[in-house]
Design a protein around this motif. Sequence first.
Motif, PDB file in Angstrom:
ATOM      1  N   GLU A   1     -24.704  10.021  -1.443  1.00  0.00           N
ATOM      2  CA  GLU A   1     -23.362   9.858  -0.870  1.00  0.00           C
ATOM      3  C   GLU A   1     -23.368   8.826   0.252  1.00  0.00           C
ATOM      4  OE1 GLU A   1     -22.014  14.472  -1.724  1.00  0.00           O
ATOM      5  OE2 GLU A   1     -22.329  13.804   0.335  1.00  0.00           O
ATOM      6  N   ARG A   2     -24.388   8.847   1.095  1.00  0.00           N
ATOM      7  CA  ARG A   2     -24.492   7.867   2.185  1.00  0.00           C
ATOM      8  C   ARG A   2     -24.713   6.464   1.634  1.00  0.00           C
ATOM      9  NH1 ARG A   2     -28.481   9.600   6.626  1.00  0.00           N
ATOM     10  NH2 ARG A   2     -27.381   7.986   7.748  1.00  0.00           N
ATOM     11  N   TYR A   3     -25.499   6.340   0.582  1.00  0.00           N
ATOM     12  CA  TYR A   3     -25.718   5.043  -0.058  1.00  0.00           C
ATOM     13  C   TYR A   3     -24.407   4.518  -0.655  1.00  0.00           C
ATOM     14  CZ  TYR A   3     -27.578   1.591  -3.385  1.00  0.00           C
ATOM     15  OH  TYR A   3     -27.828   0.448  -4.110  1.00  0.00           O
ATOM     16  N   ASP A   4     -23.665   5.398  -1.322  1.00  0.00           N
ATOM     17  CA  ASP A   4     -22.367   4.995  -1.891  1.00  0.00           C
ATOM     18  C   ASP A   4     -21.404   4.540  -0.784  1.00  0.00           C
ATOM     19  OD1 ASP A   4     -23.261   5.565  -4.441  1.00  0.00           O
ATOM     20  OD2 ASP A   4     -22.267   7.524  -4.540  1.00  0.00           O
ATOM     21  N   LYS A   5     -21.410   5.234   0.337  1.00  0.00           N
ATOM     22  CA  LYS A   5     -20.564   4.835   1.467  1.00  0.00           C
ATOM     23  C   LYS A   5     -21.012   3.486   2.013  1.00  0.00           C
ATOM     24  CE  LYS A   5     -18.886   6.338   5.983  1.00  0.00           C
ATOM     25  NZ  LYS A   5     -18.959   7.333   7.045  1.00  0.00           N
TER      26      LYS A   5
ATOM     27  N   LYS B   1     -30.765  -3.417  -1.620  1.00  0.00           N
ATOM     28  CA  LYS B   1     -31.669  -2.266  -1.754  1.00  0.00           C
ATOM     29  C   LYS B   1     -33.128  -2.700  -1.692  1.00  0.00           C
ATOM     30  CE  LYS B   1     -31.528   0.018  -5.644  1.00  0.00           C
ATOM     31  NZ  LYS B   1     -31.239   0.946  -6.739  1.00  0.00           N
ATOM     32  N   SER B   2     -33.429  -3.918  -2.153  1.00  0.00           N
ATOM     33  CA  SER B   2     -34.815  -4.401  -2.139  1.00  0.00           C
ATOM     34  C   SER B   2     -35.377  -4.503  -0.720  1.00  0.00           C
ATOM     35  CB  SER B   2     -34.928  -5.750  -2.864  1.00  0.00           C
ATOM     36  OG  SER B   2     -34.337  -6.781  -2.098  1.00  0.00           O
ATOM     37  N   VAL B   3     -34.502  -4.632   0.280  1.00  0.00           N
ATOM     38  CA  VAL B   3     -34.963  -4.647   1.679  1.00  0.00           C
ATOM     39  C   VAL B   3     -35.649  -3.317   2.001  1.00  0.00           C
ATOM     40  CG1 VAL B   3     -34.221  -4.784   4.108  1.00  0.00           C
ATOM     41  CG2 VAL B   3     -33.200  -6.308   2.401  1.00  0.00           C
ATOM     42  N   CYS B   4     -35.139  -2.238   1.443  1.00  0.00           N
ATOM     43  CA  CYS B   4     -35.736  -0.914   1.658  1.00  0.00           C
ATOM     44  C   CYS B   4     -36.946  -0.668   0.752  1.00  0.00           C
ATOM     45  CB  CYS B   4     -34.702   0.177   1.383  1.00  0.00           C
ATOM     46  SG  CYS B   4     -33.321   0.190   2.541  1.00  0.00           S
ATOM     47  N   MET B   5     -37.096  -1.477  -0.275  1.00  0.00           N
ATOM     48  CA  MET B   5     -38.146  -1.256  -1.270  1.00  0.00           C
ATOM     49  C   MET B   5     -39.292  -2.255  -1.139  1.00  0.00           C
ATOM     50  SD  MET B   5     -36.927   1.249  -2.865  1.00  0.00           S
ATOM     51  CE  MET B   5     -35.630   2.053  -3.752  1.00  0.00           C
TER      52      MET B   5
ATOM     53  N   PRO C   1     -40.530  -3.027   9.203  1.00  0.00           N
ATOM     54  CA  PRO C   1     -40.068  -2.103  10.248  1.00  0.00           C
ATOM     55  C   PRO C   1     -39.548  -2.855  11.473  1.00  0.00           C
ATOM     56  CG  PRO C   1     -42.241  -1.469   9.442  1.00  0.00           C
ATOM     57  CD  PRO C   1     -41.940  -2.816   8.858  1.00  0.00           C
ATOM     58  N   TYR C   2     -38.481  -2.299  12.057  1.00  0.00           N
ATOM     59  CA  TYR C   2     -37.875  -2.916  13.233  1.00  0.00           C
ATOM     60  C   TYR C   2     -37.146  -1.837  14.042  1.00  0.00           C
ATOM     61  CZ  TYR C   2     -35.097  -6.143  16.074  1.00  0.00           C
ATOM     62  OH  TYR C   2     -34.529  -6.825  17.120  1.00  0.00           O
ATOM     63  N   ASN C   3     -37.743  -1.381  15.128  1.00  0.00           N
ATOM     64  CA  ASN C   3     -37.129  -0.370  16.008  1.00  0.00           C
ATOM     65  C   ASN C   3     -36.599   0.847  15.242  1.00  0.00           C
ATOM     66  OD1 ASN C   3     -37.660  -2.047  18.175  1.00  0.00           O
ATOM     67  ND2 ASN C   3     -35.625  -2.960  18.151  1.00  0.00           N
ATOM     68  N   GLY C   4     -37.397   1.380  14.350  1.00  0.00           N
ATOM     69  CA  GLY C   4     -37.003   2.564  13.586  1.00  0.00           C
ATOM     70  C   GLY C   4     -36.067   2.268  12.426  1.00  0.00           C
ATOM     71  N   GLN C   5     -35.779   1.009  12.189  1.00  0.00           N
ATOM     72  CA  GLN C   5     -34.919   0.586  11.086  1.00  0.00           C
ATOM     73  C   GLN C   5     -35.749  -0.343  10.198  1.00  0.00           C
ATOM     74  OE1 GLN C   5     -31.440   1.419  11.279  1.00  0.00           O
ATOM     75  NE2 GLN C   5     -31.544   2.304  13.299  1.00  0.00           N
TER      76      GLN C   5
ATOM     77  N   CYS D   1     -32.917   2.719   6.276  1.00  0.00           N
ATOM     78  CA  CYS D   1     -33.281   3.067   4.908  1.00  0.00           C
ATOM     79  C   CYS D   1     -33.696   4.535   4.824  1.00  0.00           C
ATOM     80  CB  CYS D   1     -34.439   2.196   4.424  1.00  0.00           C
ATOM     81  SG  CYS D   1     -34.062   0.443   4.339  1.00  0.00           S
ATOM     82  N   GLU D   2     -33.123   5.240   3.900  1.00  0.00           N
ATOM     83  CA  GLU D   2     -33.574   6.581   3.516  1.00  0.00           C
ATOM     84  C   GLU D   2     -33.725   6.520   1.998  1.00  0.00           C
ATOM     85  OE1 GLU D   2     -30.937   9.589   5.034  1.00  0.00           O
ATOM     86  OE2 GLU D   2     -31.289   8.962   7.099  1.00  0.00           O
ATOM     87  N   ILE D   3     -34.780   5.878   1.571  1.00  0.00           N
ATOM     88  CA  ILE D   3     -35.020   5.456   0.194  1.00  0.00           C
ATOM     89  C   ILE D   3     -34.081   4.292  -0.132  1.00  0.00           C
ATOM     90  CG2 ILE D   3     -35.113   6.054  -2.246  1.00  0.00           C
ATOM     91  CD1 ILE D   3     -35.587   8.993  -1.325  1.00  0.00           C
ATOM     92  N   PHE D   4     -32.775   4.479   0.065  1.00  0.00           N
ATOM     93  CA  PHE D   4     -31.764   3.451  -0.140  1.00  0.00           C
ATOM     94  C   PHE D   4     -31.148   3.093   1.211  1.00  0.00           C
ATOM     95  CE2 PHE D   4     -31.508   6.273  -3.929  1.00  0.00           C
ATOM     96  CZ  PHE D   4     -32.026   5.379  -4.859  1.00  0.00           C
TER      97      PHE D   4
END
Length: 148
Positions: free
Chosen positions: A30-34, A80-84, A89-93, A132-135
């Motif tokens: 749901e968060r990814y869709d948002k 999405k590839s940024v998360c994959m 890593p950058y300050n927890g993001q 990123c939380e997987i996505f």
Amino acid sequence: MRIQSVCLLLVLVSAAALSRDVEKKESIKERYDKFINQHINENMSDKRCDAEIRKRKISFDNKMCKPKNTFIRASNVTVKSVCMGEGEPYNGQTRSTEHFDIVVCELKKNKGKYPNCHYNGKTLNRRIIIKCEIFPVHYEGDIDYFEN
């Protein structure tokens, strides 16, 4: 009898844990869709901020205009590839290693009532910072340089 009770308890605990995992995956979806709705638009133009934000119903609680919204001009797969693995890593993001074309829409007045929101748009080419939380689930910001 005691062993059966313990086994039943273990089954119930395992089922509850599995249920929580399914709910968590749904909430990430749901968060990814948002995120996609609020931040992905391959064909976005800086002249279309008002129309696109209204069409996508981007606001705070359907009451207030969002002060700023950024659209990434790329496909869902590319972002999405940024998360994959295509980010770092950058300050927890996670920040992208490549630049993206983005359109930043900023509210013309300090506040406004949705859906009567009017934005100034500008097109930039920046590295993006996302959670990123997987996505991707949150757009944190953008940078046009790396600190040493």
